[in-house]
Design a protein around this motif. Structure first.
Motif, short mmCIF file in Angstrom:
data_model
loop_
_atom_site.label_atom_id
_atom_site.label_comp_id
_atom_site.label_asym_id
_atom_site.label_seq_id
_atom_site.Cartn_x
_atom_site.Cartn_y
_atom_site.Cartn_z
N TYR A 224 58.06 29.33 43.02
CA TYR A 224 59.23 30.04 43.39
C TYR A 224 59.17 31.42 43.28
O TYR A 224 60.14 32.03 43.51
CB TYR A 224 59.83 29.57 42.02
N ARG B 266 57.16 27.89 37.02
CA ARG B 266 57.18 29.04 38.09
C ARG B 266 56.51 28.68 39.23
O ARG B 266 56.92 29.33 40.37
CB ARG B 266 56.14 30.41 37.53
N VAL C 210 65.87 31.55 38.80
CA VAL C 210 64.46 32.23 39.39
C VAL C 210 64.18 33.43 38.57
O VAL C 210 63.09 33.56 37.97
CB VAL C 210 64.72 32.75 40.74
N ARG D 151 66.44 27.86 33.90
CA ARG D 151 65.52 27.55 34.95
C ARG D 151 65.88 28.36 36.09
O ARG D 151 65.64 28.01 37.37
CB ARG D 151 65.82 26.27 35.21
#
Ligand SMILES: *Cc1c(COP(=O)(O)O)cnc(C)c1O
Length: 410
Positions: free
Chosen positions: A169, A166, A154, A152
Motif C-alpha cells: 500500500y 501495510r 492508507v 485501515r
C-alpha cells in the motif's frame, strides 16, 4: 437449474460458495452463515443457535437488534434519514449535547466509521499544531504505539506495525513515530518541539487485549501536559461500557484531550463515529475544512442517542464490570495446560495461549462447534467480548463449553 444458479442459496456451503465466487477475499470468516440475532444470541441459516462472544468487535455492546434502538431507527427512517450537513436537522444538536454531557467534552465532530474518526482527529491535531502550537508547517509529528490498531485507511496503516496491514500500500503519509506501548519513558523520549499529539488505545484490542501498566495513562497525561502535546485516546473498542466504565480512561483517572469513539455508538445498527474534544482542539475547524456526506445525519443521530441511552438506563456498563470480573474468574479457574495468561477489563477479555500450539484459530473453530462464536486475535489470543447484556447463567453455560475446548486434544 440448481438453487445456487437461481440465486437463492439455502445451505451454509451454498452461501459460502456465493461469497467466495464474487467477494474480495479480505477476511477469513469462520464458516458460519448468520441470519438472525437477539441480545447475545445469533442463529445461522441452518437454525443453529450460538452465543456471540465477539459482539462484532464491540459494535454491538447493547446486544443484537436491541428493540429500543430498532424502534428509533425505523421511526426516523420513515420520517427523515439524511439532510447532509448543507442543512441542519433536529437530532444532531441533541446528540452533541448528550454526548458532551456524558463524557465531559466540549465539542463533537460526527463521522461514520472508526477509521474516519481517527483520520479526522489526525487532521484536527495537525491543524492545532500549526495554528495554536506554531509548529513549522509540514513538520507536525504524531506519536503512536507499536502494535496499534486504528483502522485501515492508507494514512492509518502507514503507522501500523503489522507488516500485512501495510504490504503493497505504499507510499505512506509521513509524520508518525511509533514507540512501545505501555512505556511512558519511551513517550517522554520520543517527544520533540514538533510533536503535536500522542495517539493511544487505553487497552490495545486487535493486537491481543494488551493492558498497560496501571499508571501508564496517568504518566502519559502528565508528559503530554508538560510538553503541550494533545493526548488522543482511541476508545472505538474500549469505550461505551466495554471495559466496565463508559470510557476506559475512567479506570486510569485521566481525561484525554481528544477521544475517538465509534462501533457501539450505534448499538451496531449503522456506522456512527465521533471525535470528542476537551481542549477545543476541534475549534480549529472552520466551514469547508472537513466534512462527510453521511456524518451527523438524523438517522445516525437518533440511533446514537438511543444507543447511549440504552447503555446507561439499562445498566449495561455496571453489568460489564460485574460480569466481566465473574467471567475472568471463571476463565482463570479453568486450569488449562494451553493457557499462558488471561487478561482484560470488564467484558473485554483475552485468553492468551502458549505460542507453540499452532494458534488460537483451532480453538475458535472448536468453540463454534460448541455453539460459541469467538475470533482469534493476533494468532495466539482468544478474545471473549460478548454483548454487555450477558447474564451470569449465560456465562455458566458458556464456561462448560470453554472448559471442554481448553482441554481438548490437539
Ligand atoms: C475497530 C477499530 C477501529 C476502526 O474502526 P472501523 O469502524 O472499522 O473503521 C479503530 N480503532 C480501534 C481501537 C478499533 O477497535
Amino acid at each position: 437449474m440448481t438453487e445456487q444458479e437461481s440465486g437463492i442459496p439455502k445451505t451454509t456451503e451454498q452461501f459460502i460458495a456465493l461469497e467466495n465466487e464474487y467477494g474480495a477475499r479480505n477476511y477469513k470468516p469462520l464458516d458460519v452463515v448468520l441470519t438472525r440475532g437477539e441480545g447475545i444470541w445469533v442463529w445461522d441459516v441452518e437454525g443453529k443457535k450460538y452465543m456471540d462472544c465477539l459482539a462484532s468487535y464491540s459494535a454491538v455492546n447493547q446486544g443484537h437488534c436491541h428493540p429500543r434502538i430498532v424502534e428509533a431507527m425505523i421511526g426516523q427512517a420513515r420520517k427523515l434519514a439524511i439532510t447532509s450537513r448543507a442543512f441542519r436537522n433536529e437530532q444532531l444538536g441533541l446528540l452533541y449535547k448528550e454526548l458532551c454531557e456524558m463524557t465531559d467534552s466540549h465539542m463533537v465532530l460526527p463521522m461514520n466509521s472508526g477509521a474516519e474518526a481517527v483520520e479526522s482527529a489526525i487532521k484536527a491535531v495537525r491543524k492545532w499544531g500549526y495554528y495554536e502550537k506554531k509548529v513549522p508547517y509540514g513538520k507536525a509529528e504524531i506519536i503512536v504505539c507499536d502494535n496499534n490498531f486504528h483502522g485501515r485507511t492508507v494514512t492509518i496503516v502507514g503507522f501500523n506495525s503489522e507488516e500485512q496491514y501495510r504490504d503493497g500500500y505504499a507510499p505512506f503519509s509521513p509524520g508518525f513515530k511509533s514507540i512501545p506501548f505501555g512505556d511512558a519513558d519511551a513517550l517522554e523520549k520520543a517527544i520533540n518541539s514538533n510533536t503535536v499529539a500522542f495517539l493511544v488505545e487505553p487497552i490495545q484490542g486487535e493486537s491481543g487485549i494488551n493492558v498497560p501498566p496501571d499508571d501508564y495513562l496517568k504518566k502519559a497525561r502528565k508528559i503530554c501536559d508538560d510538553n503541550n502535546v494533545i493526548l488522543i485516546t482511541d476508545e472505538i473498542q474500549t469505550g461505551l461500557g466495554r471495559t466496565g466504565k463508559l470510557l476506559c480512561e475512567e479506570h486510569y483517572g485521566i481525561q484525554a484531550d481528544v477521544t475517538v469513539i465509534g462501533k457501539a455508538l450505534s448499538g451496531g445498527m449503522y456506522p456512527v463515529s465521533a471525535v470528542l474534544s476537551n481542549k477545543e482542539v476541534l475549534s480549529v475547524f472552520h466551514p469547508g475544512d472537513h466534512g462527510s456526506t453521511f456524518g451527523g445525519n438524523p438517522l445516525a443521530s437518533i440511533v446514537a442517542r438511543t444507543a447511549l441511552k440504552v447503555l446507561v438506563e439499562e445498566g449495561m456498563i455496571e453489568n460489564s464490570a460485574k460480569l466481566g470480573s465473574y467471567f475472568a474468574e471463571q476463565l482463570k479457574a479453568v486450569n488449562s495446560p494451553y493457557v499462558k495468561e488471561i487478561r482484560g477489563k470488564g467484558l473485554m477479555l483475552g485468553v492468551e495461549l502458549f505460542n507453540d500450539l499452532g494458534g488460537a484459530r483451532q480453538f475458535c473453530e472448536a468453540l463454534k462447534d460448541e455453539g460459541i462464536l469467538c475470533k482469534e486475535t493476533h494468532d495466539n489470543v482468544i478474545r471473549f467480548a460478548p454483548p454487555l447484556v450477558i447474564r451470569k447463567n449465560d456465562i455458566d453455560w458458556a464456561m462448560e463449553k470453554i472448559d471442554k475446548v481448553l482441554h481438548m486434544d490437539i
